[in-house]
Design an enzyme around this catalytic site. Sequence first.
Site, PDB file in Angstrom:
ATOM      1  N   HIS A 293      35.645  39.694  30.856  1.00 23.49           N
ATOM      2  CA  HIS A 293      36.628  40.713  31.224  1.00 23.49           C
ATOM      3  C   HIS A 293      35.975  41.674  32.212  1.00 23.49           C
ATOM      4  CE1 HIS A 293      40.170  43.319  30.729  1.00 23.49           C
ATOM      5  NE2 HIS A 293      39.306  44.309  30.844  1.00 23.49           N
ATOM      6  N   CYS A 294      36.539  41.763  33.402  1.00 20.74           N
ATOM      7  CA  CYS A 294      35.982  42.627  34.452  1.00 20.74           C
ATOM      8  C   CYS A 294      36.540  44.038  34.290  1.00 20.74           C
ATOM      9  CB  CYS A 294      36.333  42.063  35.825  1.00 20.74           C
ATOM     10  SG  CYS A 294      35.685  43.047  37.190  1.00 20.74           S
ATOM     11  N   VAL A 295      35.680  44.965  33.875  1.00 23.17           N
ATOM     12  CA  VAL A 295      36.139  46.338  33.645  1.00 23.17           C
ATOM     13  C   VAL A 295      36.456  47.052  34.959  1.00 23.17           C
ATOM     14  CG1 VAL A 295      34.889  46.573  31.475  1.00 23.17           C
ATOM     15  CG2 VAL A 295      33.745  47.177  33.612  1.00 23.17           C
TER      16      VAL A 295
END
Length: 291
Positions: free
Chosen positions: A131-133
């Site tokens: 998951h790319c914050v």
Amino acid sequence: MASYASKIFWKVDRICQPLPVLLNTFLVFSITGEVSYLVLVEAPLEADQKRTTWSTWWKVVHLLAQYFMLGNICWNALLFVSTSPSIKGVFLGGEGMGQGWRYCYTCETHTPPRCSHCYDCNVCVLRRDHHCVFFGQCVGFRNYRFFLSCLFFMWSGLLYASLMNAEVFIVILKEGVTVHSVLLLLIPWIMLVSGQVSARAFAFAFIADTCVVGFLLVSAFFFFHLFLMFRGQTTREWYSSRRPYSLGLRGNLHHTLGMRWYLCWLCPLIPSPPPGDGINFQVTGSLEPVR
């Protein structure tokens, strides 16, 4: 009391979620604006070169290069965020279930190999990497190409911006490595608040620092994901030291970037859908983690 606190935490979390995206957008356009200023106003430094034909073409080439990179960053980022990598709308079926399939109790469905649940997106993601914050989106089967292309142009743009800002470091350090110059480069905010430097000097020092630090961070992310792509792994598989889906270098490039893997990195508008459906994968190695 606990319920009230959880509601407050949920609201704060919802408010803070878009902040990394807004910060990224602000920094990208700030760096582009500052480099454009350096090209148009500050360079070339020699007075007899400022009005020559060479100077005009030099500026045109630089502006075209940087806005080509900016356009690719923005368009890849937009396609990455708008392309859902989740299982929503995907018919998973039940006849082909076998080794590697799991049951997700949150989504209440069987999920294929390389698929896992993201608790930030609250959904299972096909061939989930992480998951790319920074974008608030999961990296998965359908949007990995746009994620990697965006990283590539961010890396290229920050390298270019760092080289262009080398003159800023030279100007700051032209009188030698003094306490004032070192503090301006290390803590420009404190120097501005304390009135030690002008707003213009602060802006140049801050953006130059951001270019160098950003380049180092993006380099780490970019080359790590290149390494994973060449090996045919996701981040989750790398943690468990597994390579059961590696198809060789060319096969991995084709599987990740699509049929036109040799062209698609030039522009996100070049059609290059990944082969397969994100559900079935050719197994070439052991599915068990290496101990």
